[in-house]
Design a protein around this motif. Structure first.
Motif, PDB file in Angstrom:
ATOM      1  N   PRO A 145     -44.008   5.683  20.722  1.00  0.00           N
ATOM      2  CA  PRO A 145     -42.644   6.214  20.793  1.00  0.00           C
ATOM      3  C   PRO A 145     -42.581   7.370  21.792  1.00  0.00           C
ATOM      4  O   PRO A 145     -43.515   8.165  21.895  1.00  0.00           O
ATOM      5  CB  PRO A 145     -42.367   6.679  19.365  1.00  0.00           C
ATOM      6  N   THR A 146     -41.470   7.426  22.507  1.00  0.00           N
ATOM      7  CA  THR A 146     -41.397   8.327  23.658  1.00  0.00           C
ATOM      8  C   THR A 146     -40.058   9.054  23.680  1.00  0.00           C
ATOM      9  O   THR A 146     -39.014   8.452  23.421  1.00  0.00           O
ATOM     10  CB  THR A 146     -41.562   7.525  24.965  1.00  0.00           C
ATOM     11  N   ILE A 147     -40.107  10.342  23.999  1.00  0.00           N
ATOM     12  CA  ILE A 147     -38.900  11.128  24.247  1.00  0.00           C
ATOM     13  C   ILE A 147     -38.967  11.650  25.678  1.00  0.00           C
ATOM     14  O   ILE A 147     -39.951  12.271  26.081  1.00  0.00           O
ATOM     15  CB  ILE A 147     -38.769  12.298  23.262  1.00  0.00           C
ATOM     16  N   ASP A 168     -31.405  -2.997  30.278  1.00  0.00           N
ATOM     17  CA  ASP A 168     -30.646  -1.983  31.026  1.00  0.00           C
ATOM     18  C   ASP A 168     -29.177  -2.393  31.127  1.00  0.00           C
ATOM     19  O   ASP A 168     -28.791  -3.042  32.109  1.00  0.00           O
ATOM     20  CB  ASP A 168     -31.254  -1.821  32.412  1.00  0.00           C
ATOM     21  N   MET A 169     -28.261  -1.902  30.239  1.00  0.00           N
ATOM     22  CA  MET A 169     -28.643  -1.280  29.000  1.00  0.00           C
ATOM     23  C   MET A 169     -27.859  -1.838  27.824  1.00  0.00           C
ATOM     24  O   MET A 169     -27.576  -1.156  26.864  1.00  0.00           O
ATOM     25  CB  MET A 169     -28.487   0.230  29.092  1.00  0.00           C
ATOM     26  N   LYS A 170     -27.459  -3.109  27.934  1.00  0.00           N
ATOM     27  CA  LYS A 170     -26.673  -3.697  26.856  1.00  0.00           C
ATOM     28  C   LYS A 170     -27.466  -3.742  25.555  1.00  0.00           C
ATOM     29  O   LYS A 170     -26.904  -3.539  24.470  1.00  0.00           O
ATOM     30  CB  LYS A 170     -26.181  -5.085  27.253  1.00  0.00           C
ATOM     31  N   GLY A 171     -28.764  -4.015  25.636  1.00  0.00           N
ATOM     32  CA  GLY A 171     -29.581  -4.004  24.431  1.00  0.00           C
ATOM     33  C   GLY A 171     -29.629  -2.636  23.792  1.00  0.00           C
ATOM     34  O   GLY A 171     -29.562  -2.501  22.557  1.00  0.00           O
ATOM     35  N   GLN A 172     -29.726  -1.589  24.605  1.00  0.00           N
ATOM     36  CA  GLN A 172     -29.762  -0.223  24.085  1.00  0.00           C
ATOM     37  C   GLN A 172     -28.413   0.163  23.476  1.00  0.00           C
ATOM     38  O   GLN A 172     -28.346   0.831  22.436  1.00  0.00           O
ATOM     39  CB  GLN A 172     -30.130   0.760  25.206  1.00  0.00           C
ATOM     40  N   MET A 173     -27.314  -0.270  24.126  1.00  0.00           N
ATOM     41  CA  MET A 173     -25.993   0.030  23.585  1.00  0.00           C
ATOM     42  C   MET A 173     -25.778  -0.687  22.250  1.00  0.00           C
ATOM     43  O   MET A 173     -25.247  -0.119  21.297  1.00  0.00           O
ATOM     44  CB  MET A 173     -24.907  -0.396  24.566  1.00  0.00           C
ATOM     45  N   MET A 174     -26.191  -1.956  22.177  1.00  0.00           N
ATOM     46  CA  MET A 174     -26.016  -2.709  20.941  1.00  0.00           C
ATOM     47  C   MET A 174     -26.807  -2.063  19.809  1.00  0.00           C
ATOM     48  O   MET A 174     -26.336  -1.999  18.662  1.00  0.00           O
ATOM     49  CB  MET A 174     -26.467  -4.156  21.157  1.00  0.00           C
ATOM     50  N   ALA A 175     -28.004  -1.564  20.109  1.00  0.00           N
ATOM     51  CA  ALA A 175     -28.809  -0.893  19.085  1.00  0.00           C
ATOM     52  C   ALA A 175     -28.090   0.343  18.555  1.00  0.00           C
ATOM     53  O   ALA A 175     -28.067   0.594  17.335  1.00  0.00           O
ATOM     54  CB  ALA A 175     -30.167  -0.499  19.662  1.00  0.00           C
ATOM     55  N   THR A 176     -27.467   1.098  19.438  1.00  0.00           N
ATOM     56  CA  THR A 176     -26.789   2.322  19.024  1.00  0.00           C
ATOM     57  C   THR A 176     -25.547   2.008  18.200  1.00  0.00           C
ATOM     58  O   THR A 176     -25.284   2.644  17.164  1.00  0.00           O
ATOM     59  CB  THR A 176     -26.405   3.151  20.261  1.00  0.00           C
ATOM     60  N   ILE A 177     -24.755   1.030  18.660  1.00  0.00           N
ATOM     61  CA  ILE A 177     -23.548   0.650  17.914  1.00  0.00           C
ATOM     62  C   ILE A 177     -23.923   0.088  16.545  1.00  0.00           C
ATOM     63  O   ILE A 177     -23.287   0.391  15.525  1.00  0.00           O
ATOM     64  CB  ILE A 177     -22.720  -0.368  18.721  1.00  0.00           C
ATOM     65  N   ALA A 178     -24.976  -0.739  16.495  1.00  0.00           N
ATOM     66  CA  ALA A 178     -25.408  -1.329  15.224  1.00  0.00           C
ATOM     67  C   ALA A 178     -25.889  -0.248  14.259  1.00  0.00           C
ATOM     68  O   ALA A 178     -25.580  -0.290  13.059  1.00  0.00           O
ATOM     69  CB  ALA A 178     -26.514  -2.351  15.473  1.00  0.00           C
ATOM     70  N   ALA A 179     -26.650   0.740  14.767  1.00  0.00           N
ATOM     71  CA  ALA A 179     -27.124   1.823  13.906  1.00  0.00           C
ATOM     72  C   ALA A 179     -25.949   2.638  13.377  1.00  0.00           C
ATOM     73  O   ALA A 179     -25.913   3.017  12.199  1.00  0.00           O
ATOM     74  CB  ALA A 179     -28.092   2.714  14.673  1.00  0.00           C
ATOM     75  N   PHE A 199     -35.428   1.969  24.062  1.00  0.00           N
ATOM     76  CA  PHE A 199     -36.525   1.163  23.561  1.00  0.00           C
ATOM     77  C   PHE A 199     -36.919   0.070  24.543  1.00  0.00           C
ATOM     78  O   PHE A 199     -37.497  -0.944  24.166  1.00  0.00           O
ATOM     79  CB  PHE A 199     -36.133   0.605  22.184  1.00  0.00           C
ATOM     80  N   GLY A 200     -36.595   0.309  25.817  1.00  0.00           N
ATOM     81  CA  GLY A 200     -37.093  -0.553  26.874  1.00  0.00           C
ATOM     82  C   GLY A 200     -38.552  -0.233  27.175  1.00  0.00           C
ATOM     83  O   GLY A 200     -39.058   0.847  26.854  1.00  0.00           O
ATOM     84  N   LEU A 201     -39.232  -1.174  27.829  1.00  0.00           N
ATOM     85  CA  LEU A 201     -40.650  -1.024  28.151  1.00  0.00           C
ATOM     86  C   LEU A 201     -40.859  -1.110  29.665  1.00  0.00           C
ATOM     87  O   LEU A 201     -40.017  -1.653  30.388  1.00  0.00           O
ATOM     88  CB  LEU A 201     -41.465  -2.105  27.443  1.00  0.00           C
ATOM     89  N   PRO A 202     -41.991  -0.604  30.162  1.00  0.00           N
ATOM     90  CA  PRO A 202     -42.215  -0.591  31.613  1.00  0.00           C
ATOM     91  C   PRO A 202     -42.182  -1.972  32.263  1.00  0.00           C
ATOM     92  O   PRO A 202     -41.867  -2.085  33.449  1.00  0.00           O
ATOM     93  CB  PRO A 202     -43.610   0.047  31.741  1.00  0.00           C
ATOM     94  N   ASP A 203     -42.518  -3.018  31.492  1.00  0.00           N
ATOM     95  CA  ASP A 203     -42.558  -4.357  32.084  1.00  0.00           C
ATOM     96  C   ASP A 203     -41.282  -5.159  31.803  1.00  0.00           C
ATOM     97  O   ASP A 203     -41.292  -6.389  31.838  1.00  0.00           O
ATOM     98  CB  ASP A 203     -43.780  -5.135  31.583  1.00  0.00           C
ATOM     99  N   ASP A 204     -40.168  -4.462  31.560  1.00  0.00           N
ATOM    100  CA  ASP A 204     -38.912  -5.157  31.248  1.00  0.00           C
ATOM    101  C   ASP A 204     -38.197  -5.709  32.479  1.00  0.00           C
ATOM    102  O   ASP A 204     -37.122  -6.307  32.354  1.00  0.00           O
ATOM    103  CB  ASP A 204     -37.957  -4.222  30.493  1.00  0.00           C
ATOM    104  N   GLY A 212     -36.494   4.800  27.944  1.00  0.00           N
ATOM    105  CA  GLY A 212     -37.419   3.792  27.468  1.00  0.00           C
ATOM    106  C   GLY A 212     -38.694   4.381  26.902  1.00  0.00           C
ATOM    107  O   GLY A 212     -38.845   5.604  26.792  1.00  0.00           O
ATOM    108  N   MET A 213     -39.612   3.491  26.548  1.00  0.00           N
ATOM    109  CA  MET A 213     -40.884   3.867  25.953  1.00  0.00           C
ATOM    110  C   MET A 213     -42.026   3.476  26.886  1.00  0.00           C
ATOM    111  O   MET A 213     -41.883   2.586  27.717  1.00  0.00           O
ATOM    112  CB  MET A 213     -41.052   3.176  24.598  1.00  0.00           C
ATOM    113  N   ILE A 214     -43.134   4.141  26.726  1.00  0.00           N
ATOM    114  CA  ILE A 214     -44.302   3.854  27.557  1.00  0.00           C
ATOM    115  C   ILE A 214     -44.966   2.551  27.138  1.00  0.00           C
ATOM    116  O   ILE A 214     -45.444   1.774  27.970  1.00  0.00           O
ATOM    117  CB  ILE A 214     -45.290   5.028  27.477  1.00  0.00           C
TER     118      ILE A 214
END
Length: 459
Positions: free
Chosen positions: A193-195, A124-135, A423-428, A186-188
């Protein structure tokens, strides 16, 4: 001729280790937005994001001031004039790491253990941001951009984004877009995969109840003066009935009922009572009768007490009758509920129920409407196909119980729908010690985002 999509996917795979090391550098910056002592760190994080966007091929990139922490803004244009414009939202600030003694390693010292990366902000949410910038970088390095891309990355999400509405209003022409991509979800489960297509709104209040002009000796005045703490507890207890329904007058008048199609879609989610018991550690579940847990979480309104304060709370004993009592109360709202109307409903409840032996006041602290995204929007369908390609199974659609104010603000101020992924998970352990990111899921997410750009853009 080499397919740009396949080139971009190959780029992601060849550079995945580098992306992970860059994420670790990002996580080492303690960008805690709520703590003034960390303001230099927040500003450092903004500069880090700006430099990383430039390195990815975004031009121009600016660090724009607000009355609080700055916003990082950038643009990258496609050579195709008819290409859609994707506004990518994110935030670079994080929650405080407290309590520090519960971390198994330093919260700002990223550590990989097994399949997980541990650090504050990893999910929350640097990993998600890095994924988007990398993509984005992979797509930009592999041929013409299939879409115009804009980045809006703020530094105040973890404190409620107080200055973002004014920023959106001031820069609305610059922020014009076709759709917003928001990876702050995030994902379940790793294999599901979750929207997220729905977010509940929020109405947040502080209720204060006053009794005597000052604290009193409970032996001398107990039984003569009404205790504000008792009055407050009785008022709170009356806010739900025996069926778990909120008793504020008119609270359900505007609640949009679930359609049979939505109930069937939500029933597909692999989240039953056992799931919530395992996630929460509660001895049993509770809630509004007639609805499943997943329906109550995402599609029904709630009222919760977030904090109570009154009298003596230190170690030992002190026989005091307190002069006042306070409660923090939040209500999660569903589509068509209005925070202003809910405020009036709370006032009517208190006017009808509060005893004349105390005084009370309500302080409004936040109000955001719920939002639903059209599941048939072309960008949502582009993400659906992307996730199915990578995971090999169609994603599930869910309503999120929480609130992301930017989604509502973009819809109301700019008329823009948001596609919610992540792409976070419930137990993060979001907002808790030992926050983590599941790296295999994150790696899949990089590839899914590449597919999204090509699925939604001009190819």
């Amino acid at each position: 001729m080499t397919d740009p999509r396949m080139q971009a996917l190959d780029y992601v795979r060849r550079n995945r280790d580098r992306f992970l090391e860059e994420l670790k550098d990002f996580l080492r910056i303690p960008s805690v937005s709520t703590d003034p002592a960390h303001r230099p760190d927040v500003e450092q994080a903004a500069r880090w994001v700006a430099e990383r966007l430039r390195a990815a091929g975004v031009d121009p990139v600016e660090i724009l001031p607000t009355d609080g922490h700055p916003v990082v803004y950038g643009e990258a244009r496609s050579p195709h004039p008819e290409a859609p414009t994707v506004l990518i939202y994110g935030h670079y600030d994080v929650q405080p790491p407290d309590p520090l003694d519960l971390w198994t390693s330093g919260p700002f010292e990223p550590r990989v253990q097994g399949e997980n990366l541990y650090a504050r902000g990893a999910s929350d949410m640097k990993g998600q941001m890095m994924a988007t910038i990398a993509a984005f970088e992979a797509v930009a390095r592999s041929g013409p951009l299939p879409a115009h891309v804009k980045f809006l990355i703020e530094g105040e999400e973890e404190i409620g984004s107080p200055h973002l509405p004014a920023f959106l209003q001031a820069h609305r022409d610059r922020l014009a877009c076709t759709v917003s991509l928001n990876p702050d979800s995030g994902m379940i489960a790793p294999d599901t995969p979750t929207i997220t297509y729905g977010l509940r709104g929020l109405a947040y209040f502080e209720l204060r109840v006053y009794g005597p002009s000052h604290d009193l000796h409970s032996g001398l005045y107990g039984g003569v003066v009404h205790n504000p703490a008792q009055a407050l507890c009785e008022l709170i207890a009356g806010m739900h009935d025996a069926e778990g329904r909120v008793t504020l007058p008119g609270f359900y008048d505007r609640v949009r009922p679930l359609t049979e199609e939505e109930r069937a879609e939500l029933a597909r989610l692999p989240v039953d009572e056992r799931f919530y018991l395992e996630q929460t550690g509660a001895p049993a579940l509770w809630g509004e009768a007639g609805y499943t847990p997943v329906e109550r979480i995402g599609a029904r309104p709630t009222l919760e007490v977030n904090g109570l304060l009154s009298g003596f709370t230190g170690p030992g004993a002190k026989t005091v009758l307190p002069a006042e009592a306070r409660a923090k109360i939040s209500m999660r709202l569903v589509p068509d509920q209005d925070p202003e109307e809910v405020y009036q409903q709370l006032l009517r409840y208190l006017e009808e129920r509060a005893p004349k032996t105390v005084r009370w006041e309500v302080i409004r602290m936040a109000g955001v409407r719920a939002v639903l995204t059209d599941r048939n929007h072309p960008a949502v369908q582009a993400l659906r196909r992307a996730l199915e390609t990578v995971w090999g199974r169609p994603p599930v659609f869910k309503r999120e119980g929480g609130t992301v104010p930017i989604v509502t603000q973009l819809k109301e101020m700019l008329g823009v729908e948001s596609v919610l992924t992540g792409f976070g998970l419930p137990d993060d352990n979001l907002h808790a010690p030992n926050e983590k990111l599941h790296l295999p899921t994150w790696s899949r997410g990089l590839e899914a985002l590449v597919h999204f750009f090509y699925n939604y853009g001009v190819t």
